[in-house]
Design a protein around this motif. Structure first.
Motif, mmCIF file in Angstrom:
data_model
loop_
_atom_site.group_PDB
_atom_site.id
_atom_site.type_symbol
_atom_site.label_atom_id
_atom_site.label_comp_id
_atom_site.label_asym_id
_atom_site.label_seq_id
_atom_site.Cartn_x
_atom_site.Cartn_y
_atom_site.Cartn_z
ATOM 1 N N THR A 1 5.981 -5.498 19.771
ATOM 2 C CA THR A 1 5.849 -6.961 19.869
ATOM 3 C C THR A 1 5.131 -7.523 18.646
ATOM 4 O O THR A 1 4.531 -8.595 18.712
ATOM 5 C CB THR A 1 5.067 -7.342 21.143
ATOM 6 O OG1 THR A 1 3.792 -6.686 21.111
ATOM 7 C CG2 THR A 1 5.842 -6.962 22.395
ATOM 8 N N SER A 2 5.220 -6.833 17.504
ATOM 9 C CA SER A 2 4.535 -7.279 16.289
ATOM 10 C C SER A 2 5.517 -7.432 15.128
ATOM 11 O O SER A 2 6.540 -6.754 15.078
ATOM 12 C CB SER A 2 3.455 -6.272 15.873
ATOM 13 O OG SER A 2 2.532 -6.080 16.909
ATOM 14 N N PHE A 3 5.172 -8.344 14.192
ATOM 15 C CA PHE A 3 5.915 -8.471 12.944
ATOM 16 C C PHE A 3 5.503 -7.336 12.026
ATOM 17 O O PHE A 3 4.323 -6.966 11.987
ATOM 18 C CB PHE A 3 5.563 -9.793 12.221
ATOM 19 C CG PHE A 3 6.091 -11.010 12.909
ATOM 20 C CD1 PHE A 3 7.369 -11.472 12.634
ATOM 21 C CD2 PHE A 3 5.306 -11.710 13.807
ATOM 22 C CE1 PHE A 3 7.856 -12.601 13.250
ATOM 23 C CE2 PHE A 3 5.784 -12.840 14.427
ATOM 24 C CZ PHE A 3 7.066 -13.300 14.153
ATOM 25 N N VAL A 4 6.434 -6.816 11.270
ATOM 26 C CA VAL A 4 6.110 -5.838 10.232
ATOM 27 C C VAL A 4 6.171 -6.580 8.909
ATOM 28 O O VAL A 4 7.172 -7.231 8.604
ATOM 29 C CB VAL A 4 7.096 -4.659 10.227
ATOM 30 C CG1 VAL A 4 6.814 -3.722 9.056
ATOM 31 C CG2 VAL A 4 7.012 -3.907 11.552
ATOM 32 N N VAL A 5 5.075 -6.530 8.159
ATOM 33 C CA VAL A 5 4.998 -7.227 6.875
ATOM 34 C C VAL A 5 4.652 -6.226 5.787
ATOM 35 O O VAL A 5 4.109 -5.159 6.066
ATOM 36 C CB VAL A 5 3.934 -8.358 6.912
ATOM 37 C CG1 VAL A 5 4.335 -9.424 7.902
ATOM 38 C CG2 VAL A 5 2.572 -7.798 7.209
ATOM 39 N N PRO A 6 4.980 -6.557 4.535
ATOM 40 C CA PRO A 6 4.645 -5.633 3.451
ATOM 41 C C PRO A 6 3.129 -5.462 3.320
ATOM 42 O O PRO A 6 2.368 -6.399 3.553
ATOM 43 C CB PRO A 6 5.200 -6.312 2.197
ATOM 44 C CG PRO A 6 6.076 -7.401 2.675
ATOM 45 C CD PRO A 6 5.680 -7.733 4.056
ATOM 46 N N ARG A 7 2.724 -4.292 2.935
ATOM 47 C CA ARG A 7 1.306 -4.015 2.731
ATOM 48 C C ARG A 7 0.814 -4.833 1.536
ATOM 49 O O ARG A 7 1.463 -4.880 0.500
ATOM 50 C CB ARG A 7 1.090 -2.540 2.471
ATOM 51 C CG ARG A 7 -0.354 -2.170 2.183
ATOM 52 C CD ARG A 7 -0.456 -0.693 1.934
ATOM 53 N NE ARG A 7 -0.286 -0.036 3.232
ATOM 54 C CZ ARG A 7 -1.184 0.805 3.730
ATOM 55 N NH1 ARG A 7 -2.218 1.142 3.040
ATOM 56 N NH2 ARG A 7 -1.003 1.337 4.905
ATOM 57 N N VAL A 8 -0.310 -5.527 1.694
ATOM 58 C CA VAL A 8 -0.867 -6.324 0.605
ATOM 59 C C VAL A 8 -2.184 -5.754 0.103
ATOM 60 O O VAL A 8 -2.666 -6.138 -0.947
ATOM 61 C CB VAL A 8 -1.067 -7.801 1.028
ATOM 62 C CG1 VAL A 8 0.274 -8.473 1.237
ATOM 63 C CG2 VAL A 8 -1.959 -7.920 2.244
ATOM 64 N N ILE A 9 -2.768 -4.868 0.868
ATOM 65 C CA ILE A 9 -4.031 -4.252 0.451
ATOM 66 C C ILE A 9 -3.754 -2.785 0.153
ATOM 67 O O ILE A 9 -3.240 -2.057 1.000
ATOM 68 C CB ILE A 9 -5.107 -4.376 1.550
ATOM 69 C CG1 ILE A 9 -5.378 -5.850 1.836
ATOM 70 C CG2 ILE A 9 -6.382 -3.650 1.140
ATOM 71 C CD1 ILE A 9 -6.314 -6.099 2.990
ATOM 72 N N LYS A 10 -4.091 -2.397 -1.063
ATOM 73 C CA LYS A 10 -3.875 -1.008 -1.441
ATOM 74 C C LYS A 10 -5.070 -0.179 -1.021
ATOM 75 O O LYS A 10 -6.209 -0.605 -1.129
ATOM 76 C CB LYS A 10 -3.681 -0.895 -2.951
ATOM 77 C CG LYS A 10 -2.436 -1.570 -3.433
ATOM 78 C CD LYS A 10 -2.302 -1.463 -4.932
ATOM 79 C CE LYS A 10 -1.052 -2.224 -5.346
ATOM 80 N NZ LYS A 10 -0.885 -2.273 -6.782
#
Length: 96
Positions: A86-95
């Motif tokens: 039930t969650s959106f998958v977004v690109p990683r922004v924190i390395k």
């Protein structure tokens, strides 16, 4: 109220801006025009005018903070490019 080219150059120097001679002439003319207009505004008698802090009559419209029924997660995620449960998958922004 005129502003001189030297004053414009001084302000440009303080702001670490560089202008060509043509730009300095233009800005000197335009700033003088603006200052003349502001000086003209100060001639207006506003002694009987209530001070205003906003040109529009705005009021804060608050509602009670109450728990409401939410949209169903399936409906919200219908257009998600990628999802996980039930969650959106977004690109990683924190390395890390």
């Amino acid at each position: 109220m005129a502003i001189t080219r030297e004053e414009v150059e001084h302000v440009a120097h303080l702001a670490r801006l560089e202008f060509s001679g043509e730009e300095l002439e233009r800005f000197t003319r335009e700033l003088s025009s603006i200052l003349d207009y502001v000086a003209k505004l100060s001639e207006v008698d506003t002694s009987g005018v209530e001070p205003t802090y906003n040109a529009l009559r705005l009021e804060n419209r608050f509602r009670d903070d109450e728990v409401r029924e939410s949209f169903p997660p399936e409906e919200i995620l219908e257009n998600a490019p990628e999802r996980e449960g039930t969650s959106f998958v977004v690109p990683r922004v924190i390395k890390g």
